[in-house]
Design a protein around this motif. Sequence first.
Motif, PDB file in Angstrom:
ATOM      1  N   ASN A  63       0.804  -1.191  -0.223  1.00  0.00           N
ATOM      2  CA  ASN A  63       0.060   0.085  -0.079  1.00  0.00           C
ATOM      3  C   ASN A  63       0.914   1.102  -0.069  1.00  0.00           C
ATOM      4  O   ASN A  63       0.711   2.222  -0.792  1.00  0.00           O
ATOM      5  CB  ASN A  63      -0.941  -0.114   1.369  1.00  0.00           C
ATOM      6  N   THR A  83      -6.504   6.682  -1.967  1.00  0.00           N
ATOM      7  CA  THR A  83      -5.919   5.569  -2.357  1.00  0.00           C
ATOM      8  C   THR A  83      -6.915   4.554  -2.545  1.00  0.00           C
ATOM      9  O   THR A  83      -8.105   4.605  -2.466  1.00  0.00           O
ATOM     10  CB  THR A  83      -5.117   5.082  -0.993  1.00  0.00           C
ATOM     11  N   PHE A  85      -6.921   1.623  -1.008  1.00  0.00           N
ATOM     12  CA  PHE A  85      -7.130   1.089   0.245  1.00  0.00           C
ATOM     13  C   PHE A  85      -7.883   2.135   1.147  1.00  0.00           C
ATOM     14  O   PHE A  85      -7.691   3.306   0.919  1.00  0.00           O
ATOM     15  CB  PHE A  85      -5.971   0.488   0.788  1.00  0.00           C
ATOM     16  N   LYS A 122      -1.600   1.924  -6.528  1.00  0.00           N
ATOM     17  CA  LYS A 122      -2.569   2.120  -5.018  1.00  0.00           C
ATOM     18  C   LYS A 122      -2.981   3.356  -4.983  1.00  0.00           C
ATOM     19  O   LYS A 122      -3.833   3.936  -3.986  1.00  0.00           O
ATOM     20  CB  LYS A 122      -1.574   1.668  -3.726  1.00  0.00           C
TER      21      LYS A 122
END
Length: 130
Positions: A63, A83, A85, A122
């Motif tokens: 990440n 992002t 995530f 990412k």
Amino acid sequence: MKGLKALRGGPGITLQQRLAALKGRLVEINAPHTGLEPGRLEIVYKHNFIRVQGELFVPASLNSIRVFDTKPVEKGIRVGVRTTFASGSSFDRMRLVRIGSDFIEVQGKGKHPSRILFPLNKVEGIYRVK
């Protein structure tokens, strides 16, 4: 975004090349299902891998990689980073330092700023913050 061209880290600098310049620094690996304490970036292999605390990682699959003990930058565009995530508002007021061929580098917030390297896979977007 105006001013991004000036932030490029040279002609096509890659994440592996940037990490090679940071060898020996204290880093924190941020990856799904990984909870590592910060450790030294021991080896940066020419292709695909880095070694931190004796364990191999594929930087492009992480990440982010936070690098400690770096000089703070005064110049740079204030940005937010979206992002792939979940990150809440963790990356909403960063200073963009460098854009490489496959990563971006931002200066983290806080009393002791660090650098955060995000593989481009990412990053969903970068937006300017005033």
